[in-house]
Design a protein around this motif. Sequence first.
Motif, short mmCIF file in Angstrom:
data_model
loop_
_atom_site.label_atom_id
_atom_site.label_comp_id
_atom_site.label_asym_id
_atom_site.label_seq_id
_atom_site.Cartn_x
_atom_site.Cartn_y
_atom_site.Cartn_z
N ALA A 59 4.68 10.88 1.39
CA ALA A 59 4.10 12.49 1.65
C ALA A 59 4.62 12.75 2.91
CB ALA A 59 2.66 12.33 1.53
N SER A 60 5.92 13.17 2.88
CA SER A 60 6.67 13.58 4.06
C SER A 60 6.24 14.92 4.65
CB SER A 60 8.07 13.42 3.93
OG SER A 60 8.72 13.77 5.33
N GLY A 61 5.93 15.32 5.86
CA GLY A 61 5.85 16.63 6.33
C GLY A 61 4.31 17.03 6.21
N LEU A 62 3.35 16.32 5.91
CA LEU A 62 1.74 16.70 5.75
C LEU A 62 1.00 16.57 6.83
CD1 LEU A 62 1.67 15.55 2.03
CD2 LEU A 62 2.40 17.67 2.85
N LYS A 63 -0.16 17.07 7.01
CA LYS A 63 -0.87 16.98 7.83
C LYS A 63 -1.87 15.76 7.75
CE LYS A 63 -0.53 21.69 9.62
NZ LYS A 63 -1.30 22.81 9.76
N LYS A 64 -2.15 14.66 8.51
CA LYS A 64 -3.06 13.59 8.02
C LYS A 64 -4.46 14.01 7.92
CE LYS A 64 -4.06 11.58 12.74
NZ LYS A 64 -3.58 10.26 13.47
N GLU A 65 -4.91 15.15 8.60
CA GLU A 65 -6.18 15.63 8.45
C GLU A 65 -6.49 16.19 7.28
OE1 GLU A 65 -4.08 17.55 10.92
OE2 GLU A 65 -4.24 15.75 12.14
N LEU A 66 -5.55 16.52 6.46
CA LEU A 66 -5.80 17.16 5.17
C LEU A 66 -5.81 16.32 3.81
CD1 LEU A 66 -3.66 20.51 5.45
CD2 LEU A 66 -6.29 20.19 5.98
N PHE A 67 -5.54 14.91 4.14
CA PHE A 67 -5.70 14.04 3.15
C PHE A 67 -7.36 13.64 2.86
CE2 PHE A 67 -1.24 12.66 4.45
CZ PHE A 67 -0.88 12.41 3.44
N LYS A 68 -7.59 13.30 1.71
CA LYS A 68 -9.15 12.94 1.48
C LYS A 68 -8.53 11.69 0.45
CE LYS A 68 -12.96 14.21 -0.82
NZ LYS A 68 -13.86 15.22 -1.90
N TYR A 107 -1.46 7.14 8.39
CA TYR A 107 -0.51 8.11 8.10
C TYR A 107 0.61 8.06 9.18
CZ TYR A 107 2.03 12.15 6.70
OH TYR A 107 3.19 13.27 6.18
N GLU A 108 1.84 7.48 8.82
CA GLU A 108 2.76 7.36 9.99
C GLU A 108 4.21 7.43 9.32
OE1 GLU A 108 4.32 4.17 13.20
OE2 GLU A 108 2.21 3.93 12.44
N ASP A 109 5.11 8.31 10.05
CA ASP A 109 6.38 8.59 9.62
C ASP A 109 6.46 9.00 8.10
OD1 ASP A 109 7.48 7.76 11.92
OD2 ASP A 109 7.48 5.83 11.39
N GLY A 110 5.52 10.11 7.78
CA GLY A 110 5.72 10.41 6.22
C GLY A 110 5.00 9.60 5.24
N VAL A 111 4.54 8.33 5.54
CA VAL A 111 3.95 7.19 4.41
C VAL A 111 2.58 7.22 4.67
CG1 VAL A 111 4.23 5.43 3.39
CG2 VAL A 111 6.23 6.22 4.22
N LEU A 112 1.58 7.55 3.56
CA LEU A 112 0.27 7.33 4.00
C LEU A 112 0.10 5.91 3.22
CD1 LEU A 112 -2.81 8.14 4.16
CD2 LEU A 112 -2.86 8.71 1.63
N THR A 113 -0.49 4.97 4.17
CA THR A 113 -0.74 3.61 3.77
C THR A 113 -2.06 3.46 3.74
OG1 THR A 113 1.29 2.94 5.04
CG2 THR A 113 -0.04 1.03 4.40
N VAL A 114 -2.65 2.82 2.52
CA VAL A 114 -3.92 2.54 2.35
C VAL A 114 -3.99 0.81 1.99
CG1 VAL A 114 -6.05 2.71 0.84
CG2 VAL A 114 -4.39 4.47 1.27
N ILE A 115 -4.81 0.11 3.00
CA ILE A 115 -5.14 -1.27 2.91
C ILE A 115 -6.30 -1.67 1.88
CG2 ILE A 115 -5.24 -3.61 4.02
CD1 ILE A 115 -2.55 -2.07 4.56
N LEU A 116 -6.06 -2.37 0.85
CA LEU A 116 -7.19 -2.50 0.17
C LEU A 116 -7.24 -4.10 -0.06
CD1 LEU A 116 -5.55 -0.59 -3.09
CD2 LEU A 116 -7.71 0.07 -1.61
N PRO A 117 -8.19 -4.73 0.73
CA PRO A 117 -8.61 -6.01 0.79
C PRO A 117 -9.04 -6.74 -0.37
CG PRO A 117 -9.87 -4.92 2.53
CD PRO A 117 -9.31 -3.93 1.50
N LYS A 118 -8.83 -8.00 -0.83
CA LYS A 118 -9.03 -8.73 -1.85
C LYS A 118 -10.39 -9.18 -1.69
CE LYS A 118 -4.31 -9.76 -3.67
NZ LYS A 118 -3.44 -10.95 -4.02
N ASP A 119 -10.90 -9.42 -2.86
CA ASP A 119 -12.41 -9.96 -3.02
C ASP A 119 -12.08 -11.41 -3.32
OD1 ASP A 119 -14.91 -10.81 -3.26
OD2 ASP A 119 -15.34 -9.02 -4.80
N VAL A 120 -12.19 -12.29 -2.56
CA VAL A 120 -11.74 -13.70 -2.90
C VAL A 120 -12.80 -14.25 -3.75
CG1 VAL A 120 -10.48 -14.12 -0.74
CG2 VAL A 120 -12.84 -14.54 -0.84
N SER A 121 -13.93 -13.82 -3.99
CA SER A 121 -15.04 -14.43 -4.75
C SER A 121 -14.84 -13.89 -6.12
CB SER A 121 -16.49 -13.88 -4.37
OG SER A 121 -16.65 -12.37 -4.38
N SER A 122 -13.95 -13.10 -6.37
CA SER A 122 -13.57 -12.58 -7.85
C SER A 122 -12.37 -13.58 -8.42
CB SER A 122 -13.58 -11.16 -8.07
OG SER A 122 -12.36 -10.66 -7.44
#
Length: 144
Positions: A56-65, A119-134
């Motif tokens: 998502a290049s060229g966007l403002k990180k404050e406007l992500f939800k 959000y860095e260099d036009g890429v939004l990165t979301v880290i989703l940890p794994k649930d080892v108990s499942s």
Amino acid sequence: MFNNNNNTTDCFERYGNLKNLFEKQFGKLRKEESINSRPPVNIEENAEFFTLQLYASGLKKELFKIELKDKILTISYQIEDQEYESDGQYMYREFVPQSFQRSFQLNEQVSTRNLTASYEDGVLTVILPKDVSSFKPAQDIKVG
């Protein structure tokens, strides 16, 4: 009808802004916004977590939800159209940030705690940890 002197300057001065003026008055001829309004995503997996990267290049990180509800991760970006209006005289304009929304159904492997986003260099990165108990080990089934 056409100028044979190969001088494109005259053509652009006369007709360069015609497309933008037409679209302001009558709207777009093609559904270009449907292509641009859905940014591409990569999802990577390792032993501890999933990494979702949204280009998502060229966007403002404050406007992500980013919202997580009932195992559905929703990433949206909402802007007011007038926020990116300009008085400039464009000959052609494709680079216009647009609102979008993407949703992802999460499985039992994803923990709903400790999600992080950056959000860095036009890429939004979301880290989703794994649930080892499942984790359920693979099951070998013999063919009889």
